[in-house]
Design a protein around this motif. Structure first.
Motif, short mmCIF file in Angstrom:
data_model
loop_
_atom_site.label_atom_id
_atom_site.label_comp_id
_atom_site.label_asym_id
_atom_site.label_seq_id
_atom_site.Cartn_x
_atom_site.Cartn_y
_atom_site.Cartn_z
N TYR A 137 -11.50 4.36 -3.62
CA TYR A 137 -12.41 5.50 -3.47
C TYR A 137 -11.68 6.85 -3.56
O TYR A 137 -12.32 7.89 -3.79
CB TYR A 137 -13.17 5.40 -2.17
CG TYR A 137 -14.25 4.35 -2.18
CD1 TYR A 137 -15.28 4.38 -3.13
CD2 TYR A 137 -14.26 3.32 -1.25
CE1 TYR A 137 -16.26 3.42 -3.16
CE2 TYR A 137 -15.26 2.34 -1.26
CZ TYR A 137 -16.26 2.40 -2.22
OH TYR A 137 -17.24 1.45 -2.24
N SER A 196 -17.38 -6.66 -6.54
CA SER A 196 -17.44 -5.65 -5.48
C SER A 196 -16.23 -4.74 -5.57
O SER A 196 -15.22 -5.08 -6.20
CB SER A 196 -17.49 -6.32 -4.10
OG SER A 196 -16.26 -6.97 -3.84
N VAL A 197 -16.31 -3.61 -4.92
CA VAL A 197 -15.16 -2.71 -4.84
C VAL A 197 -14.00 -3.41 -4.15
O VAL A 197 -12.83 -3.23 -4.51
CB VAL A 197 -15.53 -1.39 -4.12
CG1 VAL A 197 -14.29 -0.53 -3.91
CG2 VAL A 197 -16.57 -0.62 -4.93
N GLN A 198 -14.33 -4.26 -3.17
CA GLN A 198 -13.27 -5.00 -2.48
C GLN A 198 -12.56 -5.96 -3.44
O GLN A 198 -11.35 -6.14 -3.36
CB GLN A 198 -13.86 -5.79 -1.31
CG GLN A 198 -12.81 -6.48 -0.44
CD GLN A 198 -11.88 -5.48 0.23
OE1 GLN A 198 -12.33 -4.62 0.99
NE2 GLN A 198 -10.58 -5.57 -0.05
N ASP A 199 -13.32 -6.58 -4.35
CA ASP A 199 -12.71 -7.45 -5.36
C ASP A 199 -11.68 -6.67 -6.19
O ASP A 199 -10.59 -7.16 -6.46
CB ASP A 199 -13.77 -8.03 -6.29
CG ASP A 199 -14.69 -9.03 -5.61
OD1 ASP A 199 -14.24 -9.70 -4.67
OD2 ASP A 199 -15.86 -9.12 -6.03
N CYS A 230 -11.82 -8.14 -13.22
CA CYS A 230 -12.91 -8.58 -12.34
C CYS A 230 -14.24 -8.61 -13.08
O CYS A 230 -15.01 -9.57 -12.95
CB CYS A 230 -13.02 -7.67 -11.13
SG CYS A 230 -11.66 -7.79 -9.96
N ALA A 232 -10.17 -3.90 -5.33
CA ALA A 232 -9.05 -3.52 -4.47
C ALA A 232 -8.08 -4.69 -4.30
O ALA A 232 -6.86 -4.52 -4.40
CB ALA A 232 -9.57 -3.05 -3.12
N ASP A 233 -8.62 -5.88 -4.06
CA ASP A 233 -7.76 -7.06 -3.87
C ASP A 233 -6.97 -7.35 -5.14
O ASP A 233 -5.77 -7.68 -5.08
CB ASP A 233 -8.62 -8.28 -3.50
CG ASP A 233 -9.24 -8.16 -2.12
OD1 ASP A 233 -8.76 -7.34 -1.32
OD2 ASP A 233 -10.21 -8.90 -1.85
N THR A 291 -6.12 -0.93 -0.86
CA THR A 291 -7.30 -0.92 0.00
C THR A 291 -8.50 -0.34 -0.73
O THR A 291 -8.36 0.32 -1.76
CB THR A 291 -7.04 -0.07 1.26
OG1 THR A 291 -6.84 1.30 0.85
CG2 THR A 291 -5.79 -0.56 2.00
N LYS A 292 -9.69 -0.57 -0.15
CA LYS A 292 -10.89 0.05 -0.72
C LYS A 292 -10.75 1.56 -0.70
O LYS A 292 -11.21 2.24 -1.62
CB LYS A 292 -12.12 -0.38 0.07
CG LYS A 292 -12.56 -1.80 -0.20
CD LYS A 292 -13.74 -2.20 0.70
CE LYS A 292 -14.99 -1.43 0.36
NZ LYS A 292 -16.16 -1.92 1.13
N THR A 334 0.82 -1.20 0.00
CA THR A 334 0.00 0.00 0.00
C THR A 334 0.85 1.25 0.00
O THR A 334 0.61 2.20 -0.73
CB THR A 334 -0.95 0.01 1.21
OG1 THR A 334 -1.76 -1.16 1.16
CG2 THR A 334 -1.82 1.24 1.19
N LYS A 360 -18.00 1.75 -8.21
CA LYS A 360 -17.61 0.84 -9.30
C LYS A 360 -18.32 1.22 -10.60
O LYS A 360 -17.81 0.94 -11.69
CB LYS A 360 -17.89 -0.61 -8.92
CG LYS A 360 -19.34 -1.03 -8.89
CD LYS A 360 -19.46 -2.55 -8.71
CE LYS A 360 -20.92 -3.00 -8.76
NZ LYS A 360 -21.05 -4.47 -8.68
#
Length: 211
Positions: free
Chosen positions: A52, A36-39, A26, A41-42, A47-48, A4, A58
């Motif tokens: 953002y 998802s936004v987390q997908d 994705c 980010a990963d 990080t999410k 990060t 998304k």
């Protein structure tokens, strides 16, 4: 140094492009709704909050990707070397460029277009305008070929243009739903070339092309 923290040292445009690339992977592997936004980010390795910082949602990421795809200038349809071609070869070059630039990592963008326009999505007007521009460009070029005698004239130029676009989109849909049909740049190109040469040209494609 954490990943990060390393990301924070990268130029903003590099971070944005990495997020967009991760989102595209994705969207194609899971579909837009299931991503998802987390997908994202990963996949991007941050990080999410990092997502953002650059994009509000998304949906904004998807719309940014589509606007990048639809940038008319990136296709080079008006490049001098393209405009210098006779109309039947110009049509072939248009389709080559369209196939090459409407894909990313072997996947085709029209799936994203369909998801973005479902239920009157925010990108509908821009996507429809893009296809209208393509149809107009193809119609004008086909009409020029008909007048030159190189393209069949028993159908209207506009109908041929719509048919070519329908074949093109159909190949992309097949590529999107079937791994065995996923390579639009090879199998799709061969199909389009065969369709165009054998059904739309007024001369034997095995002979030397007319001027």
């Amino acid at each position: 140094m954490s990943k990060t923290l390393g990301w924070k040292k990268l130029p903003e445009d590099v971070r944005r492009e990495s997020i967009l690339s991760a989102a595209m992977r994705c969207f194609f592997s899971k579909g837009f709704e299931k991503t998802s936004v987390q997908d994202i980010a990963d996949t991007a390795g941050l990080t999410k909050g990092g997502i953002y910082f650059h994009f509000e949602s998304k949906e904004e990421i998807r719309d940014t990707l589509i606007r990048d795809f639809l940038d008319w200038n990136r296709f080079g349809f008006q490049d001098p070397e393209v405009l210098a071609l006779p109309p039947h070869l110009r049509m072939k070059e248009f389709l080559e460029r369209l196939a090459n630039r409407l894909t990313i990592e072997g996947n085709c963008s029209p799936r994203l277009f369909a998801e973005a326009t479902s239920n009157g999505g925010s990108m509908e007007k821009e996507i429809v305008s893009f296809y209208d521009s393509l149809e107009n460009l193809f119609t004008e070029t086909i009409l020029e070929g008909q007048n030159a005698g190189s393209i069949v004239n028993h159908m209207s130029a506009n109908l041929i243009a719509r048919t070519v676009l329908a074949v093109f989109d159909g190949l992309q849909i097949q590529a999107d739903i079937s791994p065995s049909r996923r390579n639009l740049q090879t199998r799709g190109r061969d199909t389009l070339n065969s369709f165009f040469k054998n059904l739309l040209l007024n001369f034997d494609p095995t002979c030397e092309n007319p001027n």
